[in-house]
Design a protein around this motif. Sequence first.
Motif, mmCIF file in Angstrom:
data_model
loop_
_atom_site.group_PDB
_atom_site.id
_atom_site.type_symbol
_atom_site.label_atom_id
_atom_site.label_comp_id
_atom_site.label_asym_id
_atom_site.label_seq_id
_atom_site.Cartn_x
_atom_site.Cartn_y
_atom_site.Cartn_z
ATOM 1 N N LYS A 139 0.658 1.001 7.846
ATOM 2 C CA LYS A 139 -0.514 0.838 6.990
ATOM 3 C C LYS A 139 -0.193 1.116 5.526
ATOM 4 O O LYS A 139 -0.844 0.578 4.629
ATOM 5 C CB LYS A 139 -1.647 1.750 7.466
ATOM 6 N N VAL A 140 0.769 1.998 5.278
ATOM 7 C CA VAL A 140 1.281 2.222 3.927
ATOM 8 C C VAL A 140 2.798 2.047 3.976
ATOM 9 O O VAL A 140 3.439 2.301 5.000
ATOM 10 C CB VAL A 140 0.918 3.621 3.378
ATOM 11 N N ASP A 141 3.366 1.597 2.866
ATOM 12 C CA ASP A 141 4.793 1.277 2.822
ATOM 13 C C ASP A 141 5.630 2.381 2.187
ATOM 14 O O ASP A 141 6.859 2.328 2.236
ATOM 15 C CB ASP A 141 5.001 -0.028 2.048
ATOM 16 N N ALA B 6 0.857 -1.196 0.000
ATOM 17 C CA ALA B 6 0.000 0.000 0.000
ATOM 18 C C ALA B 6 0.884 1.234 0.000
ATOM 19 O O ALA B 6 1.959 1.249 0.615
ATOM 20 C CB ALA B 6 -0.927 0.005 1.218
ATOM 21 N N ASP C 136 0.015 6.861 9.067
ATOM 22 C CA ASP C 136 -0.212 5.535 8.481
ATOM 23 C C ASP C 136 1.104 4.885 8.060
ATOM 24 O O ASP C 136 1.263 3.670 8.149
ATOM 25 C CB ASP C 136 -1.148 5.649 7.269
ATOM 26 N N ASP D 29 2.768 3.656 11.240
ATOM 27 C CA ASP D 29 2.039 2.495 11.773
ATOM 28 C C ASP D 29 2.114 1.281 10.853
ATOM 29 O O ASP D 29 1.613 0.211 11.215
ATOM 30 C CB ASP D 29 0.565 2.860 11.995
ATOM 31 N N GLN E 266 -3.920 5.213 -1.233
ATOM 32 C CA GLN E 266 -4.751 6.207 -0.554
ATOM 33 C C GLN E 266 -4.166 7.588 -0.855
ATOM 34 O O GLN E 266 -2.954 7.760 -0.896
ATOM 35 C CB GLN E 266 -4.823 5.951 0.953
ATOM 36 N N GLN F 107 -1.378 10.669 6.398
ATOM 37 C CA GLN F 107 -0.517 9.791 5.597
ATOM 38 C C GLN F 107 0.749 9.409 6.373
ATOM 39 O O GLN F 107 1.165 8.239 6.371
ATOM 40 C CB GLN F 107 -0.118 10.500 4.297
#
Length: 303
Positions: free
Chosen positions: A165-167, A76, A160, A163, A115, A157
């Motif tokens: 949630k996105v790489d 992501a 996330d 955390d 996202q 962003q």
Amino acid sequence: MAGIKEIRTKIKSVQNTRKITKAMEMVAASKMRKAQERMRAGRPYATKVREIAAHLMQAHPDYTHPYMIERSDIKAVGVVVVSTDKGLCGGLNTNIMRLVLGRLKEFDQKGIKVQATALGSKAAGTLSRIGADLVSQEVQLGDKPNLERLIGAIKVQIDDFVDGKVDAIYLATNRFVNTMKQDPSFIRLLPLPSGLADPFQSQGDTAEDAQDLVKSNYGWDYIYEPDSKTVIDDLLMRYVEGLVYQAVAENMASEQSARMVAMKAASDNAKKVIGDLELVYNKTRQAAITKEISEIVGGAAAV
């Protein structure tokens, strides 16, 4: 005479339009100079923060900030798109959105979830129309970037990314080259490149080149408190904020330059149209006068 009246009305209409475009050209030229000054004023700050942070990270290689961690498996990503709030600036928004849509298509083909964050009304409108996952947005940015408003939009962003949630987070903006040229750019914001190479100036540099730049230009004598970890954390946060601020400032300078050029082209085209219409008007008027004279002479001859 009805044709002459219509042509006269059309000439008046184009003249009024030219007055508007000429005024907008002058306003854009004035704003462009101020936008360029703000853009250039922000570069030394980001450069100095980058130098100090790179030095501290080299002095303390045992600590790796979350912003510097590379993810091997990209599932992501986040995309921050910077655009203008208003139009009438040529193909500026079209070019950046074409680039963004192309990258979104590539991510989709690879099965990578995306996202998005929109900074500017044009980006927000386009991303909403295509059904993108818009997690945050900030519109009506004005003529001067406000860092507090920008931080609020991109914090979603960044959190996330930290955390997991996105790489990766990418930043799409128009990079100001000169008054006549603005390059749409799609750069990686996070994770930060090795050596903290400037993404706006060193998009083609390798990691080795960036490290050589750090070693050759950065000093080593700093006294800081409370500890290296806290200082590095704060510096990298400010550096990322500075990159986003710089991206918006570059886009605003590009916007005013593109609008000035577009309005100048519109004014020149209006002048050409007015010249063509005046030529048609004079020919039509001359033909009408000739016709009237012919009718008078014909009537007199008949008598």
